[in-house]
Write a protein that holds these residues in place. Sequence first.
Motif, mmCIF file in Angstrom:
data_model
loop_
_atom_site.group_PDB
_atom_site.id
_atom_site.type_symbol
_atom_site.label_atom_id
_atom_site.label_comp_id
_atom_site.label_asym_id
_atom_site.label_seq_id
_atom_site.Cartn_x
_atom_site.Cartn_y
_atom_site.Cartn_z
ATOM 1 N N ASN A 16 0.944 -1.176 -0.140
ATOM 2 C CA ASN A 16 -0.095 -0.026 0.005
ATOM 3 C C ASN A 16 0.836 1.257 0.077
ATOM 4 O O ASN A 16 0.499 2.181 -0.724
ATOM 5 N N GLU A 39 -7.013 -4.129 0.773
ATOM 6 C CA GLU A 39 -7.307 -4.612 1.931
ATOM 7 C C GLU A 39 -6.705 -6.061 2.258
ATOM 8 O O GLU A 39 -6.383 -6.263 3.318
ATOM 9 N N SER A 40 -6.333 -6.363 1.131
ATOM 10 C CA SER A 40 -5.698 -7.874 1.255
ATOM 11 C C SER A 40 -4.565 -8.261 0.052
ATOM 12 O O SER A 40 -4.849 -7.630 -0.836
#
Length: 75
Positions: A16, A39-40
């Motif tokens: 990220n 998010e993953s």
Amino acid sequence: MTNRDALERRQLARLNLLLTLVRENRNAFQIPRVPWHVESLDEFRSRVAFTTKQELVDDREAHPPFGSNLTFPID
């Protein structure tokens, strides 16, 4: 938390961060369909089409010396 879970959390945080850096510098080039935050790691794998070696070779031959697939400007 297992060692694997800790590793994946670290990888996700670094991914990220990299996406943020690329997003901030994207005015120099066009990037279609890049998720700017995930998010993953599974979400990233499912949303991003990876470039093949042959695609890179073809692009470099068409746009020498480095090709057109640059993350940051040459300068």
